[in-house]
Design a protein around this motif. Structure first.
Motif, PDB file in Angstrom:
ATOM      1  N   GLY A  95       0.776  -1.228   0.211  1.00  0.00           N
ATOM      2  CA  GLY A  95       0.110   0.081  -0.034  1.00  0.00           C
ATOM      3  C   GLY A  95       0.892   1.369  -0.176  1.00  0.00           C
ATOM      4  O   GLY A  95       0.276   2.161  -0.410  1.00  0.00           O
ATOM      5  N   SER A  96       1.825   1.135   0.684  1.00  0.00           N
ATOM      6  CA  SER A  96       2.822   2.374   0.419  1.00  0.00           C
ATOM      7  C   SER A  96       3.363   2.903  -0.826  1.00  0.00           C
ATOM      8  O   SER A  96       3.554   4.218  -1.118  1.00  0.00           O
ATOM      9  CB  SER A  96       4.371   2.081   1.271  1.00  0.00           C
ATOM     10  N   PHE A  97       3.097   1.993  -1.674  1.00  0.00           N
ATOM     11  CA  PHE A  97       3.529   2.340  -3.210  1.00  0.00           C
ATOM     12  C   PHE A  97       2.208   2.086  -4.206  1.00  0.00           C
ATOM     13  O   PHE A  97       2.461   2.149  -5.326  1.00  0.00           O
ATOM     14  CB  PHE A  97       4.556   1.225  -3.719  1.00  0.00           C
ATOM     15  N   GLY A  98       1.191   2.379  -3.520  1.00  0.00           N
ATOM     16  CA  GLY A  98       0.005   2.584  -4.439  1.00  0.00           C
ATOM     17  C   GLY A  98      -0.933   1.035  -4.547  1.00  0.00           C
ATOM     18  O   GLY A  98      -2.113   1.433  -5.421  1.00  0.00           O
ATOM     19  N   ALA A  99      -0.432   0.012  -4.018  1.00  0.00           N
ATOM     20  CA  ALA A  99      -1.390  -1.212  -4.292  1.00  0.00           C
ATOM     21  C   ALA A  99      -2.469  -1.284  -3.298  1.00  0.00           C
ATOM     22  O   ALA A  99      -2.561  -0.577  -2.167  1.00  0.00           O
ATOM     23  CB  ALA A  99      -0.479  -2.441  -3.945  1.00  0.00           C
ATOM     24  N   VAL A 100      -3.542  -1.819  -3.562  1.00  0.00           N
ATOM     25  CA  VAL A 100      -4.735  -1.860  -2.730  1.00  0.00           C
ATOM     26  C   VAL A 100      -5.338  -3.192  -2.598  1.00  0.00           C
ATOM     27  O   VAL A 100      -5.159  -4.020  -3.766  1.00  0.00           O
ATOM     28  CB  VAL A 100      -6.023  -0.906  -2.925  1.00  0.00           C
ATOM     29  N   ASP A 101      -5.992  -3.632  -1.769  1.00  0.00           N
ATOM     30  CA  ASP A 101      -6.635  -4.791  -1.637  1.00  0.00           C
ATOM     31  C   ASP A 101      -7.949  -4.889  -2.691  1.00  0.00           C
ATOM     32  O   ASP A 101      -8.829  -4.095  -2.431  1.00  0.00           O
ATOM     33  CB  ASP A 101      -7.202  -5.110  -0.349  1.00  0.00           C
ATOM     34  N   THR A 102      -7.830  -5.660  -3.515  1.00  0.00           N
ATOM     35  CA  THR A 102      -8.935  -5.836  -4.456  1.00  0.00           C
ATOM     36  C   THR A 102      -9.882  -7.049  -4.974  1.00  0.00           C
ATOM     37  O   THR A 102     -10.661  -6.885  -5.228  1.00  0.00           O
ATOM     38  CB  THR A 102      -8.268  -5.456  -6.083  1.00  0.00           C
ATOM     39  N   GLY A 103      -9.159  -8.241  -4.006  1.00  0.00           N
ATOM     40  CA  GLY A 103      -9.909  -9.345  -4.274  1.00  0.00           C
ATOM     41  C   GLY A 103      -9.616 -10.005  -5.413  1.00  0.00           C
ATOM     42  O   GLY A 103     -10.438 -11.171  -5.900  1.00  0.00           O
ATOM     43  N   TRP A 104      -8.601  -9.707  -6.196  1.00  0.00           N
ATOM     44  CA  TRP A 104      -8.605 -10.243  -7.500  1.00  0.00           C
ATOM     45  C   TRP A 104      -7.973 -11.498  -7.587  1.00  0.00           C
ATOM     46  O   TRP A 104      -7.236 -11.934  -6.475  1.00  0.00           O
ATOM     47  CB  TRP A 104      -7.363  -9.224  -8.367  1.00  0.00           C
ATOM     48  N   ASN A 105      -8.516 -12.439  -8.453  1.00  0.00           N
ATOM     49  CA  ASN A 105      -8.086 -13.718  -8.373  1.00  0.00           C
ATOM     50  C   ASN A 105      -6.507 -13.862  -8.942  1.00  0.00           C
ATOM     51  O   ASN A 105      -5.925 -13.498  -9.485  1.00  0.00           O
ATOM     52  CB  ASN A 105      -8.981 -14.894  -9.419  1.00  0.00           C
ATOM     53  N   GLN A 106      -5.711 -14.954  -8.045  1.00  0.00           N
ATOM     54  CA  GLN A 106      -4.437 -15.200  -8.522  1.00  0.00           C
ATOM     55  C   GLN A 106      -4.433 -15.846  -9.575  1.00  0.00           C
ATOM     56  O   GLN A 106      -5.342 -17.129  -9.924  1.00  0.00           O
ATOM     57  CB  GLN A 106      -3.702 -15.931  -7.258  1.00  0.00           C
ATOM     58  N   PRO A 107      -3.401 -15.863 -10.580  1.00  0.00           N
ATOM     59  CA  PRO A 107      -3.167 -16.656 -11.640  1.00  0.00           C
ATOM     60  C   PRO A 107      -2.842 -18.071 -11.351  1.00  0.00           C
ATOM     61  O   PRO A 107      -2.654 -18.423 -10.367  1.00  0.00           O
ATOM     62  CB  PRO A 107      -1.976 -15.952 -12.230  1.00  0.00           C
ATOM     63  N   SER A 108      -3.421 -18.908 -12.256  1.00  0.00           N
ATOM     64  CA  SER A 108      -3.266 -20.494 -12.253  1.00  0.00           C
ATOM     65  C   SER A 108      -1.940 -20.705 -12.025  1.00  0.00           C
ATOM     66  O   SER A 108      -0.842 -20.003 -12.797  1.00  0.00           O
ATOM     67  CB  SER A 108      -4.099 -21.255 -13.238  1.00  0.00           C
ATOM     68  N   SER A 109      -1.390 -21.605 -11.479  1.00  0.00           N
ATOM     69  CA  SER A 109       0.254 -22.120 -11.442  1.00  0.00           C
ATOM     70  C   SER A 109       0.485 -22.543 -12.768  1.00  0.00           C
ATOM     71  O   SER A 109       1.821 -22.736 -13.148  1.00  0.00           O
ATOM     72  CB  SER A 109       0.282 -22.975 -10.261  1.00  0.00           C
TER      73      SER A 109
END
Length: 478
Positions: free
Chosen positions: A33-47
């Motif tokens: 968050g210090s660099f502009g990221a926020v919690d979005t709930g976005w799905n993680q890519p598949s492995s």
């Protein structure tokens, strides 16, 4: 002296080596968050995110590379090295027991070694026993050293996963580039056919007196130029196949006939913001964070060096000495021997060595924290760049589709007009070149869309989970 009194004495003297004047760590861990990221709930890519392109050859190539590539094997070897160091650090916390046997045959001096009956005669000395040693970890030095080794092992495990993610991304992007080059070659071959047909039209018009030799030579000059482009593309395609083979750890001719069959795909939506939860789970960020934790334990080890070290050594066995020693002699209770040796060592004066070592560890911790912050910042920038590029690509693709349609219509019209004598060859040539350039640009944009899609999957962590690691650093003794 009893062990408890030794401990009290050690604590009393431990102030002889001082930790004063050593600054605490100055750096502070940043958050996504210090660099502009926020919690979005976005799905993680598949492995196995590359399977979304539905190319079985690409899937097989990446699967093979992840098990055969020298880079991956090197990363795994580094994990094994770190795990071995951790095993050694764990073993240091346990007592050691050694069995030993000793036999001595000598002539004893008459007036020096021993009294009669050995004096002046040859005799034997036999000793058989076991020795145990143990170092008390009162100050947590061994525990912290173990946690350093565990932290390094965990960091290398994350780096090994990061190497796999990076390799799979490189192979996918190289595969897309091979697809683009093959499409470029097909476009060049189509252009050669098109220019051959155009040349025939020009030749017919020259025979009919409708065009001059200038138009004919100009049309003929386009053919070798196109053939040159095809030859150049053949070279680039072969080089690209060699690049893929090297990435996968295959022989250079293993992919000589490789032809991608990639289905363009892209998620319909992009994250509206940089997902903080995925940034924090990137393998490179996780590795940097584990190294911060390990460096914290390094400071603790340096601090414990100012305190006393207390060791215990115990021996039990049997010893016999005489002109001759028989089996029955070992059964004599008088042969038994025991010893217990508590030992203590503590720093009193070391000319500032411990003080300098502690300052070094504190500086190492500051460096590890700033390294983590830099890795985190680069991770946020990486994701932001992919999102910006993907967001900007969609209108480019749409505009290019419209441009290609217009170029195709203009060329068809120019051909009909030229065949009817309503325009000159220069108009046809310009329309033809514009169409070929538009088709080439469309191929480039489609390839870029695939590359950016792969890069976004990599930037969002490539499906890495901290649970994938076989060892976790907790900072607690085990």
């Amino acid at each position: 002296m009893k062990l408890s009194w030794i401990l009290i004495f050690a604590i009393a003297l431990s102030g002889c080596a001082s930790m004063r004047d050593v600054q605490n760590p100055q750096s502070t861990l940043q958050s996504p968050g210090s660099f502009g990221a926020v919690d979005t709930g976005w799905n993680q890519p598949s492995s196995h995110w590359w399977e979304r392109y539905h190319d079985s050859d690409l899937n097989a190539l990446i699967d093979r590379a992840l098990s055969q590539s020298p880079d991956i094997r090197l990363a795994q070897a580094r994990v094994s090295q770190a795990a071995a160091v951790a095993d050694q650090a764990s073993a240091e916390r346990a007592p050691t027991v050694e069995g030993n046997a000793r036999a001595t045959r000598k002539r004893y001096a008459e007036q020096y070694d021993v009294d009669a009956p050995l004096a002046g005669h040859y005799g034997s000395t036999y000793a058989l026993g076991a020795e145990a040693r143990y170092t008390f970890d009162f100050w947590g030095r061994q525990r912290a050293a173990l946690n350093i080794a565990l932290g390094e092992t965990a960091a290398r495990q994350a780096e090994a996963q990061d190497a796999k993610i990076l390799l799979s991304s490189q192979i996918a992007e190289s595969w897309f580039e091979l697809s683009r080059l093959l499409e470029r070659k097909k476009l060049a071959e189509d252009a050669l056919k098109l220019r051959t047909r155009t040349l025939r039209i020009v030749q017919s018009r020259v025979k009919a007196g409708l065009d001059t030799e200038v138009e004919r030579w100009q049309a003929e000059g386009d053919l070798p130029a196109t053939e040159r482009d095809i030859a150049e593309l053949d070279e680039r395609i072969s080089l690209q196949r060699n690049t893929l083979a090297a990435l996968a750890g295959l022989p250079m001719n293993a992919l000589a006939d490789a032809v991608p069959h990639v289905e363009p795909t892209r998620d319909s939506l992009l994250p509206t913001s940089i997902p903080a939860e995925l940034i924090g789970q990137r393998a490179d960020v996780v590795a940097a964070r584990w190294r911060v934790q390990a460096a914290t334990q390094g400071v603790e080890v340096a601090q414990t060096n100012f305190y006393p070290s207390i060791n215990l050594r115990a021996f039990a066995g049997v010893v016999r000495q005489g002109l001759s020693v028989g089996l029955s002699d070992w059964l004599d209770a008088g042969s038994r021997t025991y010893s217990v040796e508590p030992a203590i060592s503590l720093p009193i004066f070391d000319a500032g060595r411990l003080h300098a070592r502690l300052k070094e560890q504190v500086s190492d911790l500051d460096a590890a924290v700033e390294t983590y912050n830099q890795v985190l910042l680069e991770a946020v920038r990486d994701v932001a760049n992919q999102m910006i590029s993907l967001d900007a690509l969609e209108p480019q693709l749409q505009a290019q589709e419209r441009a290609l349609s217009a170029r195709r219509t203009a060329f068809d019209l120019a051909k009909r007009q030229y065949a009817s004598g309503l325009t000159n060859y220069l108009t046809v040539l310009n329309a033809q070149n514009a169409l070929l350039q538009a088709r080439k640009q469309q191929a480039n944009l489609r390839s870029r869309a695939m590359v950016l899609d792969a890069e976004l999957n990599r930037a969002l962590g490539g499906g890495f989970h901290t649970a994938n690691a076989t060892m976790h650093f907790t900072g607690k003794s085990s």
